[in-house]
Design an enzyme around this catalytic site. Structure first.
Site, PDB file in Angstrom:
ATOM      1  N   ASP A 274       0.790  -1.250   0.220  1.00 30.84           N
ATOM      2  CA  ASP A 274       0.065   0.046  -0.074  1.00 30.84           C
ATOM      3  C   ASP A 274       0.806   1.270   0.100  1.00 30.84           C
ATOM      4  O   ASP A 274       0.224   2.307  -0.628  1.00 30.84           O
ATOM      5  CB  ASP A 274      -0.840  -0.006   1.206  1.00 30.84           C
ATOM      6  CG  ASP A 274      -1.638   1.341   1.258  1.00 30.84           C
ATOM      7  OD1 ASP A 274      -2.942   1.312   0.268  1.00 30.84           O
ATOM      8  OD2 ASP A 274      -1.575   2.357   2.004  1.00 30.84           O
ATOM      9  N   LEU A 410      -4.693   3.801  -2.850  1.00 27.64           N
ATOM     10  CA  LEU A 410      -5.851   3.678  -3.631  1.00 27.64           C
ATOM     11  C   LEU A 410      -6.641   4.945  -3.851  1.00 27.64           C
ATOM     12  O   LEU A 410      -7.224   4.966  -5.174  1.00 27.64           O
ATOM     13  CB  LEU A 410      -6.661   2.637  -2.733  1.00 27.64           C
ATOM     14  CG  LEU A 410      -6.217   1.111  -3.057  1.00 27.64           C
ATOM     15  CD1 LEU A 410      -7.050   0.489  -2.132  1.00 27.64           C
ATOM     16  CD2 LEU A 410      -6.298   0.909  -4.620  1.00 27.64           C
TER      17      LEU A 410
END
Lengths: 528, 430
Positions: A274, A410
């Protein structure tokens, strides 16, 4: 004479107050007019202290000036000793009293007060707060520290933490734990938390941990010369620096490095996929020298950022910060003029700022996210929770603090894909900065639903991006309207970079009118 | 409401005068609200790093892109020779005015260091006024801590403007004191409804709003700390309309009444104009008076608003005053308020903060009004406090704010009641 609109550091006597307020059993008699008492509120309000700073202000007035301000000082001294019964007093003058030349040191010294009187000579018209902390602690140590036998167990003094410091309270706890794991005890922590009688036994420690060079380097050197106590040169902020620090402690003490890293999360957090979006984020770093140096290393080695520029406001740290900047291939900005800092940031267009509360404001104006890494402090810099900067837990805290203001990985993709969506338009800002959310009113009936997305941080990241002009006629370079429209399609959080890169590219190629082609040629040119 | 004036007011109460350490701001602090009020003015403090630090600390986090106040910080070389300091000041002002063409009024503000080295800012202001006329007018006053306490800075600033006002023979009303625009507009609205329309305000919002003054000018003060301004206006021939200050329903009514009487307003019209807003104010005050009624209050000296506020809190909110401290007691201006304040409290002037803390601890009033340096320490000792500085930064004058004013005092008490389950263990900084 120099025009100043805002200043990173207060006058040197405020530095002396930070030392006195951090300590117990010490009183500061300050020859000063009434207005100087404003400094009390820094401690009682910003740091939420439950006691008044131990300072007596002589409060001389205009009508006293022709008369006897010296007697006023002596009376204030005697009253302070009688009322507060300190173990020692420090005496000095603020800027105005320096001009009337009453010699507080001589006056207090002649009074037979029956306790140590430590005179301070803090030149108000030359030096600032950082000098005040360092010089005051040095004088306290010089006057009070006594030669004494080393403790049986290997111990260290933790020196440098003061009142109004950036996370000093929690750094002490974290460092004490790190040292305990190595088998090293803490002899005295000072100035924060110590009494004059504790300062007297500084010499019992085997070495000193210099936590903040800004506040205690002079004292560390004095103790090294006079008590043969080595001191640590690494400030353990960040994973690499903490390892180096432990190695330094091992070298000084002859003990093996022993540490429990099970609580350290930063290395995995930053390696987890991430965090890919953090790669190469261009950051500008500004603050006090110690925190800037630590942050630069963390940014490059532990977060995978690119350091676009760095600097510090305290001139005392100019030399190491210049050397550091050289190592990073950037120019150091040594300045206490925030307008100059703002201009530098505006020119560099970093994707993130690591700075002080002032840079947080600058970031808000320029639409650039900012995490706070250094004093001058603000009430927000005294969180209720445990929140150190040093050691393993400090590294975890830093990871969280720095990532929070950024648009997350994201979310970046979503913004790209849905940039025409009414919720993801240019002025929307990051969703976790709730209060900043401003739905575009193109679809009148859809907008109200989005307007309810309001968070708890109304002052954070307000209007990200809307201060980045779409057409920037910098120099003679002009953006053609189709290129201007194309630039607008690029998400706001990279638009500043795209604009800057394109203009730089155009400049090097001698292009004066930027077209869509120029934009994409520049993109290809700068592609990593 | 409008209970008769107490038979024994505080008019002749002996005043406890104290001299010692003070825990108050200096007059420079007024710049924080004055620069917001005068939108084309810049306040340049000629002082030290301490002055700059005071201003930004008192202003809290209010850091704007480029504020309209700053400090020309004296350095070692300025202290060596004074001629040099004047030249340096000229250079800094030239630079400032060329960068800020929006500035029409510049105040050179004296500080403790500039007063001690006797830097002549009056001469500097005259010289600069000639140089920068007609675009910029340069004035000077002292906000130094050796001469002024907190709100006295505004007094000094306004007094410095009086000699520059043009002359008029018209019968006009001048309202004196810097209030937030919204409150000033309310006052103008009320006066207009009473048929009084030739009204001007000092300070004006912009320097272009010309003010004039003369022997037929009458003036009403909006703040109790404007003694020097009062004297300066009187010297120009204007006449003061004495009245209690317009805090609370009663204070506002009496203040308006004094002006209405001066202008011969029909009593029926006065009653008609004031009835509705007065009723609203009384209703709003009543909400907070439930919390405040029967509670005692102790004022540390701060803004000079203490005596009118004590009058409001005792007469309209049912509180009892234990001690009313003020940095400076201006009897000429405060006699109408003193006469209404029931006999009982200690009236103290000046400060010796440690002695006063001893009295405050002994009194343990239900609410202690004090500066920011004392508030948290007293809270940690279990005493409820109200920050005095909020009273000058918040709109509190006239009918529509009377409820807010009462609420400012009620809030600390309501908050303590809400948080009662967490008491008495209070964790504060070590």
């Amino acid at each position: 004479m120099k025009l100043t609109l805002w200043t990173y550091e207060g006058p040197p006597h405020v530095g002396a107050m930070r030392v006195a307020t951090g300590m117990k059993g010490l009183h500061y008699v300050l020859h000063a007019p009434q207005g100087d008492t404003y400094a009390d509120l820094l401690f009682t309000m910003i740091e939420r202290r439950d006691h008044r700073p131990p300072v007596t202000y002589t409060t001389f007035q205009a009508r006293d000036l022709g008369g006897d301000t010296a007697t006023l000082f002596k009376t204030a001294c005697q009253d302070a000793v009688d009322r507060f019964a300190p173990e020692a007093i420090i005496v000095g003058a603020s800027c105005t009293a320096e001009l009337i030349q009453d010699n507080p040191a001589g006056l207090a010294g002649s009074m037979n007060l029956g306790l140590p009187v430590i005179p301070l000579d803090l030149p108000s018209y030359q030096r600032k707060e950082g000098f005040g902390t360092d010089e005051t602690f040095l004088q306290i140590v010089r006057h009070l520290a006594q030669p004494c036998a080393r403790t049986e167990q290997i111990t260290a003094n933790l020196i440098g933490p003061t009142a109004l410091g950036f996370r000093h309270r929690d750094d002490i706890t974290e460092l004490t734990r790190l040292l305990a794991e190595m088998g090293v005890g803490v002899n005295v922590v000072g100035p924060m938390g110590s009494r004059p009688s504790d300062i007297a036994r500084l010499g019992a420690a085997h070495f000193n941990v210099l936590m903040y060079p800004e506040h205690a380097e002079s004292a560390a050197r004095w103790l090294e010369t006079n008590f043969k106590q080595p001191y640590t040169k690494t400030v353990p902020i960040g994973v690499g620096a903490t390892r180096d620090f432990l190695a330094e402690v091992a070298k000084i003490t002859g003990l093996p490095v022993k540490t429990d890293t099970t609580r350290l999360r930063l290395p995995w957090w930053t390696r987890s996929v991430d965090s890919t979006y953090l790669t190469g984020k261009r950051v500008f770093i500004f603050g006090d020298g110690t925190h800037v140096a630590a942050a630069a290393r963390i940014a490059r080695e532990e977060m995978g950022f690119e350091v676009a520029g760095l600097g510090c406001f305290n001139r005392e740290m100019a030399r190491p910060i210049r050397a550091l900047a050289k190592d990073y291939g950037v120019e150091a900005l040594i300045s206490d003029d925030y307008l100059e800092v703002e201009a530098t940031i505006a020119a560099l267009q970093p994707e993130m700022i690591l700075g002080t509360q002032m840079e947080r404001h600058i970031g808000k104006r320029l639409g650039i996210p900012c995490a706070v890494i250094s004093a001058p402090v603000h009430v927000q810099d005294f969180p209720a929770r445990y929140s150190p900067q040093m050691g393993w837990e400090g590294a975890n805290v830093i990871f969280d603090t720095w990532v929070h203001p950024l648009v997350m990985g994201l979310e970046e993709h979503l913004l790209h894909m849905f940039r025409d969506d009414f919720e993801f338009h240019d002025d929307a800002g990051a969703s976790h900065h709730g209060g900043a959310h401003k739905p575009r009113d193109v679809v009148a009936e859809a907008a109200p639903a989005a307007a309810d997305v309001a968070g708890s941080m109304p002052d954070a990241g307000a209007s990200l991006g809307d201060s980045v002009p779409v057409v920037q006629p910098s120099g003679q370079i002009v953006w053609l309207s189709d290129a201007e429209a194309e630039l607008k399609k690029i998400p706001f959080f990279v638009r500043g970079k795209a604009r800057r890169n394109t203009e730089n590219y155009a400049q090097t190629k001698g292009v004066t009118a930027i077209s869509v082609e120029t934009l994409y040629e520049a993109k290809a040119y700068y592609a990593r | 409401m409008n209970a008769p004036a107490p038979a024994l007011g505080c008019t002749n109460t002996p005043v406890l005068k104290e001299r010692g350490q003070r825990e108050v701001f200096c007059g420079l602090t007024g710049i924080i609200w004055l620069h917001r009020k005068m939108q084309d003015a810049f306040f340049l403090v000629v002082g030290s790093r301490t002055c700059a630090h005071l201003l930004q600390s008192a202003a809290g986090v209010m850091i704007f892109a480029e504020p309209r106040f700053g400090t020309a910080i004296l350095e070692e070389k300025d202290l060596a020779g004074l001629a040099d300091a004047q030249t340096e000041l000229d250079r800094e002002v030239d630079r400032l005015l060329s960068r800020r063409p929006d500035i029409r009024q510049l105040f050179l503000v004296g500080s403790c260091p500039s007063e001690v080295i006797k830097l002549d800012l009056h001469r500097a202001a005259e010289r600069m006024s000639v140089k920068h006329a007609p675009h910029v007018r340069v004035l000077n006053y002292s906000g130094s801590g050796i001469e002024t306490t907190f709100t006295q800075g505004e007094d000094a600033c306004l007094a410095s403007m009086v000699p520059t006002l043009s002359a008029t023979a018209e019968k006009e009303l001048l309202l004196v004191g810097a209030l937030p625009d919204v409150v000033e507009d309310q006052a103008m609205g009320l006066l207009a409804a009473l048929g009084i329309t030739k009204v001007r305000c000092l300070p004006a919002r912009r320097s272009a709003d010309t003010l004039a003054i003369g022997p037929n000018t009458v003036f009403a003060l909006l703040q109790p700390f404007l003694g020097d301004t009062h004297a300066a206006l009187t010297r120009r021939g204007a006449r003061h309309i004495p009245a209690p200050f317009p805090f609370g329903a009663e204070g506002t009514t009496l203040w308006l009444q004094a002006i209405a009487t001066e202008f011969g307003v029909d009593p029926a019209l006065f009653a008609k104009v004031t009835a509705a807003p007065r009723a609203r104010a009384e209703k709003a005050i009543a909400a907070s008076a439930q919390t405040l009624s029967g509670k005692s209050i102790f004022f540390f000296p701060d803004s000079q608003l203490e005596i009118p506020l004590a009058r409001f809190l005792t007469r309209e909110c049912g509180m009892t005053a234990v001690e009313v401290g003020t940095p400076f007691l201006h009897r000429d201006l405060l006699s109408p308020d003193l006469a209404l304040l029931a006999h009982g409290p200690t009236i103290s002037e000046g400060q010796d903060v440690d002695k006063q803390l001893t009295r405050a601890r002994a009194a343990r009033a239900d609410l202690t009004v004090c500066g920011l340096g004392l508030a948290n320490p007293l809270e940690a000792e279990g005493m409820a406090t109200k920050w005095a500085i909020e009273l000058v930064f918040t709109p509190v004058h006239f009918y529509e704010q009377a409820g807010d004013l009462a609420a400012l005092f009620a809030r600390p008490l309501r908050r303590r009641a809400l948080l009662a389950p967490l008491a008495p263990r209070i964790e504060a900084a070590e």
